[in-house]
Design a protein around this motif. Structure first.
Motif, mmCIF file in Angstrom:
data_model
loop_
_atom_site.group_PDB
_atom_site.id
_atom_site.type_symbol
_atom_site.label_atom_id
_atom_site.label_comp_id
_atom_site.label_asym_id
_atom_site.label_seq_id
_atom_site.Cartn_x
_atom_site.Cartn_y
_atom_site.Cartn_z
ATOM 1 N N ARG B 123 0.817 -1.218 0.000
ATOM 2 C CA ARG B 123 0.000 0.000 0.000
ATOM 3 C C ARG B 123 0.853 1.272 0.000
ATOM 4 O O ARG B 123 0.344 2.373 -0.176
ATOM 5 C CB ARG B 123 -0.912 0.008 1.230
ATOM 6 C CG ARG B 123 -2.051 -0.996 1.153
ATOM 7 C CD ARG B 123 -2.965 -0.920 2.359
ATOM 8 N NE ARG B 123 -2.385 -1.558 3.535
ATOM 9 C CZ ARG B 123 -2.173 -0.952 4.690
ATOM 10 N NH1 ARG B 123 -2.476 0.322 4.832
ATOM 11 N NH2 ARG B 123 -1.639 -1.607 5.712
ATOM 12 N N ASN B 125 3.191 4.113 -1.249
ATOM 13 C CA ASN B 125 3.451 4.756 -2.546
ATOM 14 C C ASN B 125 4.819 4.334 -3.098
ATOM 15 O O ASN B 125 5.810 4.309 -2.363
ATOM 16 C CB ASN B 125 3.384 6.273 -2.316
ATOM 17 C CG ASN B 125 3.807 7.075 -3.523
ATOM 18 O OD1 ASN B 125 4.965 7.049 -3.909
ATOM 19 N ND2 ASN B 125 2.863 7.779 -4.093
ATOM 20 N N GLN B 126 4.863 4.025 -4.399
ATOM 21 C CA GLN B 126 6.078 3.444 -4.980
ATOM 22 C C GLN B 126 7.296 4.374 -4.850
ATOM 23 O O GLN B 126 8.387 3.943 -4.474
ATOM 24 C CB GLN B 126 5.827 3.089 -6.453
ATOM 25 C CG GLN B 126 6.964 2.300 -7.093
ATOM 26 C CD GLN B 126 7.293 0.996 -6.365
ATOM 27 O OE1 GLN B 126 6.400 0.236 -6.005
ATOM 28 N NE2 GLN B 126 8.574 0.747 -6.119
ATOM 29 N N LYS B 129 8.431 4.367 -1.400
ATOM 30 C CA LYS B 129 9.017 3.058 -1.077
ATOM 31 C C LYS B 129 10.460 2.976 -1.600
ATOM 32 O O LYS B 129 11.341 2.430 -0.931
ATOM 33 C CB LYS B 129 8.156 1.945 -1.686
ATOM 34 C CG LYS B 129 8.484 0.567 -1.176
ATOM 35 C CD LYS B 129 7.322 -0.404 -1.300
ATOM 36 C CE LYS B 129 6.851 -0.591 -2.717
ATOM 37 N NZ LYS B 129 5.719 -1.532 -2.794
ATOM 38 N N SER B 147 3.621 14.356 0.545
ATOM 39 C CA SER B 147 2.974 14.885 -0.663
ATOM 40 C C SER B 147 3.266 16.370 -0.784
ATOM 41 O O SER B 147 3.125 16.964 -1.838
ATOM 42 C CB SER B 147 1.466 14.687 -0.584
ATOM 43 O OG SER B 147 0.917 15.513 0.431
ATOM 44 N N GLU B 310 8.425 16.457 -6.761
ATOM 45 C CA GLU B 310 8.074 15.542 -5.670
ATOM 46 C C GLU B 310 9.183 15.508 -4.625
ATOM 47 O O GLU B 310 10.361 15.571 -4.969
ATOM 48 C CB GLU B 310 7.926 14.115 -6.209
ATOM 49 C CG GLU B 310 6.917 13.928 -7.308
ATOM 50 C CD GLU B 310 5.514 13.729 -6.778
ATOM 51 O OE1 GLU B 310 4.577 14.044 -7.478
ATOM 52 O OE2 GLU B 310 5.398 13.250 -5.626
ATOM 53 N N PRO B 312 9.833 12.702 -2.207
ATOM 54 C CA PRO B 312 9.330 11.429 -1.678
ATOM 55 C C PRO B 312 10.007 10.959 -0.393
ATOM 56 O O PRO B 312 9.700 9.887 0.110
ATOM 57 C CB PRO B 312 9.612 10.452 -2.821
ATOM 58 C CG PRO B 312 10.781 11.042 -3.533
ATOM 59 C CD PRO B 312 10.730 12.517 -3.350
ATOM 60 N N PRO B 356 1.601 8.672 2.633
ATOM 61 C CA PRO B 356 1.787 8.046 1.320
ATOM 62 C C PRO B 356 1.322 6.591 1.209
ATOM 63 O O PRO B 356 2.075 5.718 0.781
ATOM 64 C CB PRO B 356 3.307 8.159 1.115
ATOM 65 C CG PRO B 356 3.867 8.155 2.487
ATOM 66 C CD PRO B 356 2.872 8.807 3.364
ATOM 67 N N SER B 358 -2.073 4.023 -0.070
ATOM 68 C CA SER B 358 -3.290 4.062 -0.888
ATOM 69 C C SER B 358 -4.530 3.835 -0.013
ATOM 70 O O SER B 358 -4.431 3.309 1.103
ATOM 71 C CB SER B 358 -3.209 2.993 -1.973
ATOM 72 O OG SER B 358 -2.972 1.737 -1.375
#
Lengths: 291, 434
Positions: B123, B125-126, B129, B147, B310, B312, B356, B358
């Motif tokens: 779940r 966010n890639q 991750k 985000s 971004e 991340p 982050p 889903s």
């Protein structure tokens, strides 16, 4: 000399062992590490010879500029502190009203934490709302209001000024003790011979104060070479790299995990300090007046 | 006899001192009932009240107490490194993520535990991750609002009053600044004293760098090219100098502080400020002349950039490989990553609009949503997270940039020094690409 009156060697053994374990040994280990690639990025430590020192002395790097800044700071603070401290010590060694109050006031900055001094002066020297510029503007001296800590040409002088304010009282106390230990009979004899105050200062005070002055100067020089905290708090080496000194560079190397380069820089400073220290003591105590 | 006694005394003193000095410590909690307490090392500001609430809930459910050990932020990194090197880190340690930094700084493959088999990794966010992964294995969890990104926050009311639109190019940006300055308003509040803020401009226009050469990041990371070989970086700092020299950062940028930014904006003393999108709430909280509706967002307009990059990476949790409580630590992280608990974080923590993972409900304001829609296609990552050996020189680069802006260094020297520091770092890390 009566050898029986000399304490046996083992009286100093404890101190010597502790000193060796806590100061000499770590210094030697540090020197050892400066020939390796020790860093926070790898467990492997291998011998790299003089690579770190080549980096320190390379003209492509800023380290020589930092060394220059360190020397500039050292010379300026030593001269200013010693001259001012000597003047105040002479003034406060004789009959002035409220003598001890004056002495205490001048000494007080020395007992304040550098961090507090730095924070207070950062606020005082703030270009927009600082006490200094506000006062200058209030009395119509707008032209003198400066960006004390952020102007590239002024920043180092501001740091030097704050350091002199903080450290002068300490040197004054050392010199004051030296002056007070000079026997008044010299001055009485000189006065009988009609010597002026200046002549008494030059012919009696200065020569007899020489050992004390030597100690004060050596301490100041070593302090100046090791300076870190006041620069770190006031400017953190800025603006840009303008007030960067060697120990802020060492700190930065360690923070970035490049321990070996940091220790190489420390080693360079250690060698410089040892050589300068020995040299100064030799020169300053040459032909020392023995009472 | 007397001599022997004195020698003995001296020896005892020395022995006493030396045996007492290097407290060897040993494993702090060895021998303790293993899953009754879990320790978590974190820097100040990384553990919010919402998380402490969840920790309490976890203790009620399982009887395992979570002991948060918070350290001042300026000391945390060195403390963590020392603890990791000494084999004494907590069961869970927090650190900024970053796919390069976790390998070089944390030696995560040695010090971390592989968490790839955990349910929540599916779940996460890639892009996020990736920043907690090394060699395809996931080592950490980022429960943080990543985000958000640095943007230009501007005063819409002041802009409108002087007929200025949010700039879409560097030329428009300059023109806007000129108009504002002529009207007696400081165009941009750029606090340089803290040493970390002014370089955000350089790192946040990654989309423009990417557009100049799509392989640039890959080539920089493989050491096939350098910053000096690409004129766009020099052009970027030259544009910054143009703005600085024109006085658009105000007279006292060098002594201005980040903490005063929101108040300056709220009072209308400056019209633009580089801050997090979530930083709008700080400006509103400063309760000045202008309120929430007066502020808008646009992307850093240097190099005609129109993309909000971004970010991340953020504070993340890793399990210490030498911890005796690895399974318990995994269970706690799984608990925190449960959807209802993540949602609780978003709903309760004022600075979080999203986390982050889903399947969660975000709480972006209309202004932030608009900005995300207009400027954030999610194609570009801020340069410090995209390019290896860049983030560790953040502060040093900031100093170089200041030296350049104040005339002590040339643009070429600043860019060449970035390459030099990267090479140093690669050398230190024994990187085979260098």
């Amino acid at each position: 000399m009566d050898k029986k009156k000399i304490y046996p060697w083992y009286f100093g053994a404890g101190a010597l062992v502790l000193y060796s374990a806590l100061f000499v040994l770590p210094s030697l280990i540090g020197i050892g590490y400066s020939f390796t690639n020790w860093s926070s990025y790898s467990d492997q430590i291998s011998f790299v010879g003089l690579e770190n020192f080549a980096r320190v002395f390379s003209p492509d790097r800023n380290y020589l500029d930092y060394l220059w800044n360190t020397l500039w700071f050292t010379v300026a603070t030593t001269v200013l502190k010693t001259v001012l401290a000597l003047a105040f010590a002479v003034l406060l060694s004789t009959g002035v009203k409220g003598l001890n109050v004056h002495r205490a006031i001048l000494y007080m900055p020395a007992i304040l934490s550098v961090l507090i001094v730095g924070m207070v002066f950062s606020s005082i020297l703030d270009p927009a709302n600082g006490l200094l510029n506000t006062t200058l503007r209030a009395v119509g001296l707008d032209a003198l209001a400066q960006k004390w800590l952020t102007d590239a040409h002024l920043a180092m002088w501001s740091v030097i000024g704050v350091d002199v304010w903080r450290g002068m009282g300490y040197v004054m106390v050392i010199l004051l003790v030296g002056i007070l230990s000079i026997s008044p009979t010299y001055y009485e004899a000189a006065q009988l011979d009609g010597a002026s105050s200046w002549q008494q200062f030059v012919r009696i005070t200065l020569p007899l104060l020489r050992p004390t002055l030597a100690v004060a100067i050596v301490l100041n020089v070593l302090y100046g070479l090791k300076v870190f905290d006041i620069v770190y708090v006031l400017t953190n080496g800025g603006p840009g790299h303008r007030t960067e000194v060697l120990y802020t560079a060492v700190f930065s190397e360690f923070s970035n995990g490049r321990f070996a380069v940091g220790t190489a820089l420390s080693t360079v400073m250690l060698v410089v300090m040892v050589i300068l220290g020995v040299f100064m003591i030799r020169v300053l105590t040459r032909n020392e007046v023995q009472e | 006899m007397k001599k022997t006694f004195i020698a003995l005394l001296a020896a005892l003193m020395v022995a006493g001192c030396s045996s007492g000095s290097p407290a060897s410590g040993g494993p702090a909690s060895s021998g303790a009932a293993e899953t009754k307490t879990l320790t978590v090392m974190a820097s100040q500001g990384w553990v919010h009240d919402a998380e402490l609430d969840l920790a309490k809930k976890y203790e009620e459910q399982t009887g395992v107490h979570i002991d948060y050990q918070i350290s001042p932020s300026d000391q945390y990194t060195s403390l963590l490194t020392t603890k990791l090197n000494a084999g004494q880190a907590a069961d869970i340690f927090m650190s900024q993520s970053g796919k390069f930094d976790i390998v070089s700084n944390l030696q995560i493959e040695k010090n971390g535990v592989d968490l790839s088999d955990q349910e929540w990794t599916g779940r996460l966010n890639q892009a996020v991750k990736d920043q907690v992964s090394a060699n395809g294995k996931v080592y950490g969890i980022t429960i943080w609002d990543v985000s958000d990104s640095y943007v230009y926050l501007y005063n819409k009311t002041i802009f409108a009053k002087h007929g200025i639109n949010p700039p879409t190019s560097f030329a428009e940006f300059k023109a806007a600044c000129a108009t504002l300055k002529a009207a007696g308003i400081q165009p941009i509040y750029e606090p340089m004293k803290d040493g970390w803020h002014h370089q955000l401009n350089f790192f946040d226009v990654s989309a423009a760098y990417d557009a100049s050469d799509p392989n640039l990041v890959a080539d920089l990371n493989a050491n096939k090219t350098t910053f000096a070989a690409h004129p766009i970086f020099k052009q970027m700092i030259e544009q910054m100098k143009e703005i600085y020299d024109a006085g658009y950062w105000g007279d006292n940028a060098l002594s201005d502080q980040v903490s005063d930014g929101p108040a300056k904006m709220a009072e209308g003393k400056a019209a633009m400020y580089v801050g997090f999108m979530g930083g709008l709430s700080d400006i509103v909280a400063a309760k000045g002349k202008y309120g929430a509706d007066d502020f808008g967002i646009f992307a850093a307009p240097y190099l005609d950039n129109q993309t909000i990059s971004e970010t991340p990476a953020g504070p993340s949790k890793f399990i210490y490989s030498k911890s005796p409580n690895i399974d318990a630590a995994k269970k706690y992280l799984a608990f925190l990553a449960q959807p209802e608990n993540l949602q609780y974080m978003i709903d309760t923590e004022p600075t979080f609009n999203a986390v982050p993972f889903s399947g969660l409900k975000t709480k972006y304001s209309a202004t932030v949503s608009e900005a995300i829609q207009a400027h954030k296609p999610g194609t570009s990552t801020v340069y410090q997270n995209a390019v290896v050996y860049l983030n560790p020189q953040w502060m040093d680069f900031g100093k170089d940039l200041t030296s350049y802006l104040t005339g002590d260094m040339t643009a070429d020297e600043v860019i060449a020094t970035i390459d030099q520091r990267r090479a140093d770092q690669a050398d230190t890390a024994q990187d085979s690409n260098w």
